[in-house]
Write an enzyme that holds these catalytic residues in place. Sequence first.
Site, PDB file in Angstrom:
ATOM      1  N   ASN A  11      -8.186   6.493  29.997  1.00 33.34           N
ATOM      2  CA  ASN A  11      -6.939   7.245  29.863  1.00 33.34           C
ATOM      3  C   ASN A  11      -6.825   8.144  31.088  1.00 33.34           C
ATOM      4  OD1 ASN A  11      -4.870   8.975  29.175  1.00 33.34           O
ATOM      5  ND2 ASN A  11      -5.934   9.937  27.463  1.00 33.34           N
ATOM      6  N   TRP A  12      -5.942   7.768  31.996  1.00 31.11           N
ATOM      7  CA  TRP A  12      -5.807   8.529  33.247  1.00 31.11           C
ATOM      8  C   TRP A  12      -5.011   9.818  33.065  1.00 31.11           C
ATOM      9  CZ3 TRP A  12      -4.994   5.211  38.313  1.00 31.11           C
ATOM     10  CH2 TRP A  12      -6.188   4.525  38.585  1.00 31.11           C
ATOM     11  N   LYS A  13      -4.372   9.993  31.901  1.00 34.77           N
ATOM     12  CA  LYS A  13      -3.539  11.183  31.671  1.00 34.77           C
ATOM     13  C   LYS A  13      -2.565  11.347  32.846  1.00 34.77           C
ATOM     14  CE  LYS A  13      -7.287  12.873  28.872  1.00 34.77           C
ATOM     15  NZ  LYS A  13      -8.051  13.969  28.319  1.00 34.77           N
ATOM     16  N   HIS A  98      -2.567  11.013  20.786  1.00 36.34           N
ATOM     17  CA  HIS A  98      -3.636  11.734  21.490  1.00 36.34           C
ATOM     18  C   HIS A  98      -3.524  13.223  21.157  1.00 36.34           C
ATOM     19  CE1 HIS A  98      -6.022  13.487  24.684  1.00 36.34           C
ATOM     20  NE2 HIS A  98      -6.604  12.307  24.809  1.00 36.34           N
ATOM     21  N   GLU A 100      -3.761  15.765  22.898  1.00 38.47           N
ATOM     22  CA  GLU A 100      -2.938  16.553  23.832  1.00 38.47           C
ATOM     23  C   GLU A 100      -1.466  16.460  23.449  1.00 38.47           C
ATOM     24  OE1 GLU A 100      -4.491  14.931  27.503  1.00 38.47           O
ATOM     25  OE2 GLU A 100      -6.406  15.923  27.091  1.00 38.47           O
ATOM     26  N   GLU A 168     -11.623  11.184  18.503  1.00 37.71           N
ATOM     27  CA  GLU A 168     -11.806  12.079  19.643  1.00 37.71           C
ATOM     28  C   GLU A 168     -11.808  13.532  19.163  1.00 37.71           C
ATOM     29  OE1 GLU A 168     -10.433  10.198  23.572  1.00 37.71           O
ATOM     30  OE2 GLU A 168      -8.644  10.948  22.588  1.00 37.71           O
ATOM     31  N   GLY A 174     -12.715  16.596  27.661  1.00 37.36           N
ATOM     32  CA  GLY A 174     -12.677  17.286  28.941  1.00 37.36           C
ATOM     33  C   GLY A 174     -13.590  18.493  29.051  1.00 37.36           C
ATOM     34  N   SER A 213     -15.565  13.287  26.493  1.00 40.32           N
ATOM     35  CA  SER A 213     -16.675  13.504  27.430  1.00 40.32           C
ATOM     36  C   SER A 213     -17.670  12.339  27.480  1.00 40.32           C
ATOM     37  CB  SER A 213     -17.398  14.819  27.127  1.00 40.32           C
ATOM     38  OG  SER A 213     -16.530  15.921  27.341  1.00 40.32           O
ATOM     39  N   GLY A 234     -11.606   9.589  29.403  1.00 38.30           N
ATOM     40  CA  GLY A 234     -10.646  10.319  30.223  1.00 38.30           C
ATOM     41  C   GLY A 234     -11.159  10.475  31.646  1.00 38.30           C
ATOM     42  N   GLY A 235     -11.705  11.640  31.943  1.00 38.31           N
ATOM     43  CA  GLY A 235     -12.116  11.987  33.301  1.00 38.31           C
ATOM     44  C   GLY A 235     -12.940  10.919  34.005  1.00 38.31           C
TER      45      GLY A 235
END
Length: 250
Positions: A11-13, A98, A100, A168, A174, A213, A234-235
């Site tokens: 997930n590149w956000k 998600h 967010e 999640e 993150g 993470s 993610g990251g």
Amino acid sequence: MKQTVKLIVGNWKMNGLAADLAGAVAEMLADLKATPASARAGLCPPATLIERMVRAIDGGPIAVGGQDCRVETKGAFTGGVSAGMLVDAGATMVILGHSERRQEFGESDALVSDKVGAALQAGLMPIICVGETLAQREAGEAAAIVRGQILGSLHDGLTGQDWALAYEPVWAIGTGLTPTLDQIAEIHAAARDAMIERLGDGGRTAPILYGGSVNPGNARDILALDEVGGALVGGASLKAADFLAIIRAA
Ligand code: PGA
């Protein structure tokens, strides 16, 4: 249930420009073509990059997805992207609900469920996210919160379709923090029960991804857990070497 072919989705956000297609994505692709992975891989870039990423991958072993879609198919929804538009751009999957989006845009379980219906209607594979906050975990409510989100966010149409759940924990996203392996196993088992409670036998087979993470250092242990069918990353999905290491750990 032990899932043999794991699903690893990045997930590149709100990250990624065209230059990353020639960089990170080209590197991932070359590596996966040279040595095919045993896991299924997917990347969900910002909507602006979907079509170009599909072209860059050119039928290679990485699926491309969106990060959200609207319920409506078209109309006066400035800034909105419909499920059909994602398909039109070449996407085959979409992340929905998600945390967010639940937090920043106030998305409710009912809205997420409607989005799941829209995604299925358009032929996309929904990846439905659930997870507790730190306060909820500390109050001992993690399993109950996840059960409630699952009962509210799934959709009758999921039975027999290709879809995934993603657990999640909000506090793990993150932050570099992750639950213990026992905690992940406990919530994944509770999530499976809730999926079956909601969909009957239709809730038995969809993979349950873990997200929050995930990195090359912890992926192998997390992915070895019985009920962990893959990872939502993610990251670490922004860096070719890290994402590849996670795919190879599956
Ligand atoms: P993270 O994000 O891997 O950077 O923690 C996961 C996610 O939000 O899907």
